[in-house]
Design a protein around this motif. Structure first.
Motif, mmCIF file in Angstrom:
data_model
loop_
_atom_site.group_PDB
_atom_site.id
_atom_site.type_symbol
_atom_site.label_atom_id
_atom_site.label_comp_id
_atom_site.label_asym_id
_atom_site.label_seq_id
_atom_site.Cartn_x
_atom_site.Cartn_y
_atom_site.Cartn_z
ATOM 1 N N UNK A 1 0.835 -1.208 0.000
ATOM 2 C CA UNK A 1 0.000 0.000 0.000
ATOM 3 C C UNK A 1 0.868 1.256 0.000
ATOM 4 N N UNK A 2 1.920 1.235 0.827
ATOM 5 C CA UNK A 2 2.807 2.393 0.890
ATOM 6 C C UNK A 2 3.487 2.656 -0.438
ATOM 7 N N UNK A 3 3.897 1.572 -1.116
ATOM 8 C CA UNK A 3 4.539 1.695 -2.417
ATOM 9 C C UNK A 3 3.570 2.261 -3.440
ATOM 10 N N UNK A 4 2.342 1.743 -3.428
ATOM 11 C CA UNK A 4 1.328 2.224 -4.383
ATOM 12 C C UNK A 4 1.024 3.702 -4.158
ATOM 13 N N UNK A 5 0.798 4.069 -2.898
ATOM 14 C CA UNK A 5 0.474 5.466 -2.588
ATOM 15 C C UNK A 5 1.599 6.397 -3.033
ATOM 16 N N UNK A 6 2.833 6.001 -2.746
ATOM 17 C CA UNK A 6 3.983 6.824 -3.102
ATOM 18 C C UNK A 6 4.079 7.011 -4.614
ATOM 19 N N UNK A 7 3.910 5.932 -5.372
ATOM 20 C CA UNK A 7 4.040 6.001 -6.823
ATOM 21 C C UNK A 7 2.904 6.800 -7.446
ATOM 22 N N UNK A 8 1.691 6.627 -6.933
ATOM 23 C CA UNK A 8 0.559 7.382 -7.483
ATOM 24 C C UNK A 8 0.691 8.871 -7.175
ATOM 25 N N UNK A 9 1.217 9.187 -5.999
ATOM 26 C CA UNK A 9 1.459 10.597 -5.649
ATOM 27 C C UNK A 9 2.454 11.235 -6.615
ATOM 28 N N UNK A 10 3.328 10.410 -7.191
ATOM 29 C CA UNK A 10 4.334 10.905 -8.122
ATOM 30 C C UNK A 10 3.940 10.696 -9.580
#
Length: 208
Positions: free
Chosen positions: A16-25
């Motif tokens: 989830x943390x990886x997904x959130x970080x990538x989508x934010x970018x």
């Protein structure tokens, strides 16, 4: 244009943390998986630009997924995230044409740069891998070897013969043999048959 990604990790919070970080970018996550086999199926189905895989997952490891992608001639680029610093794992990654290799401890600070470089057709292997060994070897090679000798050393590490190196670099085979002799002398290696090949392959993980 957004870069299409598939991500895989067996830890829900990390995923989830990886997904959130990538989508934010501004990256486009087209699918995610919590095990290697599902990741492989999704990669084969969607053919993403890049797949970001945890090295250790149930059913198939990130390396096993990469090996299967190579076998199936899937063109998606692969980034491995890992806690492991062992050179033999890094060497396996190189032989499987993995495009990126990041330590999880530093993944967030390096991941965007890694993705962008890979999207441009470059490879990205974290500078946090074997920094002492790299520095020592870089220093040793830069002090003693010419750029041409370093280039030939890398081809030797890939298992190419003198004839194959000569053909690849458009030089005479005897010129390659002369470079080999110089490298052996400068690195103070044994003059036995294959000593240079053995040295180069043993150090392959840190001379590229």
């Amino acid at each position: 244009m957004k870069i299409d990604l598939i991500i895989a990790d067996d830890h829900p919070l990390l995923l989830k943390g990886l997904r959130d970080f990538l989508e934010e970018n501004n990256f486009n996550i087209i699918a995610q998986a919590n095990n290697g086999r599902s990741a492989l199926e999704l990669i084969e189905k969607h053919k993403p630009s890049i797949a970001i895989l945890d090295l250790e997952m149930p059913e198939m490891t990130g390396l096993e997924v990469a090996a299967e992608c190579k076998l199936r001639k899937i063109q998606s680029k692969i980034i491995l995230l890992t806690l492991h610093k062992e050179i033999y794992i890094y060497q396996q990654a190189k032989t499987l044409n993995i495009s990126g290799y990041l330590l999880k401890d530093f993944a967030i600070e390096e991941l965007i740069n890694c993705i962008n470089k890979i999207n441009k057709g470059e490879d990205y292997f974290s500078g946090k891998l074997f920094p002492e060994e790299r520095n020592q070897l870089d220093s040793k090679m830069n002090e003693k070897l010419t750029p041409s000798e370093v280039k030939i050393l890398k081809l030797i590490a890939d298992g190419l013969s003198s004839k194959e190196i000569a053909n690849k670099l458009f030089i005479a085979e005897r010129t390659v043999d002369k470079h080999r002799s110089n490298i052996i002398y400068k690195l103070n290696l044994d003059k036995k048959h294959n000593s240079l090949l053995i040295w180069a392959q043993n150090n392959k993980g840190i001379i590229f």
